[in-house]
Design an enzyme around this catalytic site. Structure first.
Site, mmCIF file in Angstrom:
data_model
loop_
_atom_site.group_PDB
_atom_site.id
_atom_site.type_symbol
_atom_site.label_atom_id
_atom_site.label_comp_id
_atom_site.label_asym_id
_atom_site.label_seq_id
_atom_site.Cartn_x
_atom_site.Cartn_y
_atom_site.Cartn_z
ATOM 1 N N ARG A 176 0.882 -1.181 0.000
ATOM 2 C CA ARG A 176 0.000 0.000 0.000
ATOM 3 C C ARG A 176 0.906 1.213 0.000
ATOM 4 O O ARG A 176 1.743 1.371 0.884
ATOM 5 C CB ARG A 176 -0.895 0.011 1.241
ATOM 6 C CG ARG A 176 -1.539 1.370 1.495
ATOM 7 C CD ARG A 176 -2.592 1.357 2.544
ATOM 8 N NE ARG A 176 -3.777 0.662 2.062
ATOM 9 C CZ ARG A 176 -4.964 0.721 2.671
ATOM 10 N NH1 ARG A 176 -5.108 1.406 3.777
ATOM 11 N NH2 ARG A 176 -5.988 0.063 2.169
ATOM 12 N N HIS A 179 -7.683 0.949 -6.063
ATOM 13 C CA HIS A 179 -7.805 0.043 -4.901
ATOM 14 C C HIS A 179 -8.488 -1.254 -5.378
ATOM 15 O O HIS A 179 -9.629 -1.530 -5.009
ATOM 16 C CB HIS A 179 -8.624 0.738 -3.807
ATOM 17 C CG HIS A 179 -8.520 0.097 -2.462
ATOM 18 N ND1 HIS A 179 -7.678 -0.959 -2.190
ATOM 19 C CD2 HIS A 179 -9.171 0.372 -1.293
ATOM 20 C CE1 HIS A 179 -7.815 -1.297 -0.915
ATOM 21 N NE2 HIS A 179 -8.710 -0.513 -0.348
ATOM 22 N N GLN A 239 -10.251 -4.031 -3.019
ATOM 23 C CA GLN A 239 -11.528 -3.611 -2.446
ATOM 24 C C GLN A 239 -12.682 -3.887 -3.417
ATOM 25 O O GLN A 239 -13.727 -4.410 -3.020
ATOM 26 C CB GLN A 239 -11.469 -2.106 -2.133
ATOM 27 C CG GLN A 239 -12.770 -1.566 -1.566
ATOM 28 C CD GLN A 239 -13.068 -2.135 -0.192
ATOM 29 O OE1 GLN A 239 -12.237 -2.084 0.691
ATOM 30 N NE2 GLN A 239 -14.267 -2.691 -0.005
HETATM 31 N N1 CP Z 1 -11.094 -0.375 2.889
HETATM 32 C C1 CP Z 1 -9.798 -0.407 3.250
HETATM 33 O O1 CP Z 1 -8.884 -0.650 2.454
HETATM 34 O O2 CP Z 1 -9.596 -0.183 4.580
HETATM 35 P P1 CP Z 1 -8.194 0.034 5.320
HETATM 36 O O3 CP Z 1 -7.678 1.382 4.916
HETATM 37 O O4 CP Z 1 -8.536 -0.040 6.794
HETATM 38 O O5 CP Z 1 -7.253 -1.050 4.901
HETATM 39 N N1 NVA Z 2 -10.184 6.694 -0.758
HETATM 40 C C1 NVA Z 2 -9.681 6.229 0.511
HETATM 41 C C2 NVA Z 2 -9.845 4.741 0.630
HETATM 42 C C3 NVA Z 2 -9.388 4.157 1.935
HETATM 43 C C4 NVA Z 2 -9.536 2.660 1.989
HETATM 44 C C5 NVA Z 2 -8.228 6.641 0.664
HETATM 45 O O1 NVA Z 2 -7.454 6.487 -0.285
HETATM 46 O O2 NVA Z 2 -7.884 7.143 1.746
#
Ligand code: CP
Ligand code: NVA
Length: 301
Positions: free
Chosen positions: A107, A134, A137
């Site tokens: 990440r 993402h 997800q």
């Molecule tokens: N939805 C998601 O990726 O959550 P986190 O940021 O907690 O990993």
């Molecule tokens: N759009 C958000 C998603 C978090 C899971 C971010 O990037 O912070």
């Protein structure tokens, strides 16, 4: 090398296989304790590095638990712990890590970091979120929709809010899984231009949700957005809150999704998040199952 970098980078048939495999694995371990090891231990002997340059609850815990359920070992590393934050290149880091581990989940901020990791690693790399996308997800979200309401092909999905990284993966999924995607949000927060053609825009949210089978939103301020933009974004997005009135404009069996973490009563009201159409915690659970299938896909096990 089979990486999992984005939904538009993996062939349709493989995406479909990942979702059905995830569903099979979920069913096979129903009712067992979370720490029970899957009978076939597909990741036995495998070491997985989970790298986080941004905070995480779901991604971190679901990948870690998923690897352990499959009989593998994990190492969770924060970006600041590594030499990565102190000038070592991504390319060198990727080549070094590949000598120690069998799979890398990362990440990060810039998409280029993920792409460099994938280019130079000699083991598979999985995208655990970048500023741009993402994909894990949205794989969980497709699985969740189909568990509740059947095939997503031909359905109408409406995204209300910021045209952000989670939206971008929905846009990739719209093409791969053949559903109609509508974006409703303020023009300054339109999705990235390269996504044009994958969705349609309807500025008026009440008009956008007519006939919708799924309404999705996400935080108004993402982790990569400057905090200085918070007030402006709230003002721009207030009219796109998912509340009872907006849900009432969609089909009666429409579902509500949010990847979480949420800012309750900003992008969505608690009445919607906790209401009968909300499947937010199923989405969170399915991260675990779908990522197990993604890891098996990448490792060919
Ligand atoms: N939805 C998601 O990726 O959550 P986190 O940021 O907690 O990993
Ligand atoms: N759009 C958000 C998603 C978090 C899971 C971010 O990037 O912070």
């Amino acid at each position: 090398m089979t990486h999992f970098l984005d939904i538009d980078q993996t062939p349709q048939s493989q995406l479909r296989h990942i979702i059905s495999h995830a569903q099979e694995m979920k069913t096979a371990r129903a009712g067992q304790p979370k720490g029970a090891i899957d009978h076939d231990r597909p990741l036995a002997g495998h070491m997985v590095a989970l790298i986080f340059e941004k905070p995480s609850t779901r991604t971190r815990v679901s990948f870690d638990v998923g690897v352990r359920q499959m009989g593998g070992e994990t190492m969770v590393i924060s970006g600041t712990d590594m030499q990565l934050g102190h000038g070592e290149t991504i390319a060198d880091t990727a080549r070094v890590l590949s000598r120690y581990v069998d799979l890398i989940m990362i990440r990060t901020f810039e998409e280029q970091t993920l792409l460099d990791m994938a280019e130079y690693a000699t083991v598979p790399v999985i995208n655990g979120l970048t500023n741009r996308t993402h994909p894990c997800q949205i794989m969980a979200d497709i699985m969740t929709f189909e568990e509740h309401n059947g095939p997503i092909a031909g359905k109408k999905v409406v995204w209300s809010g910021d045209g952000n990284n989670v939206f971008a993966s929905f846009a990739h999924a719209a093409k791969q899984f053949d559903f109609d995607l509508v974006f409703t949000g303020p023009e300054p927060l339109d999705p990235e231009p390269d996504l044009k053609g994958l969705y349609t825009t309807v500025r008026d949210p009440m008009q956008a949700v007519q006939g919708a089978d799924l309404i999705v939103t996400d935080t108004w301020v993402s982790m990569h957005d400057p905090q200085s933009a918070r007030e402006r974004r709230h003002n721009q997005l207030r009219g796109y809150q998912v509340n009872d009135a907006l849900m009432a404009g969609a089909n009666p069996d429409a579902l509500f999704m949010h990847c979480l973490p949420a800012h309750r009563d900003d992008e969505a009201t608690s009445s919607v998040m906790d209401g009968p159409q909300s499947v937010i915690f199923d989405e969170a659970e399915n991260r675990l199952h779908v990522q197990k299938a993604i890891m098996r896909h990448c490792l060919g096990v």
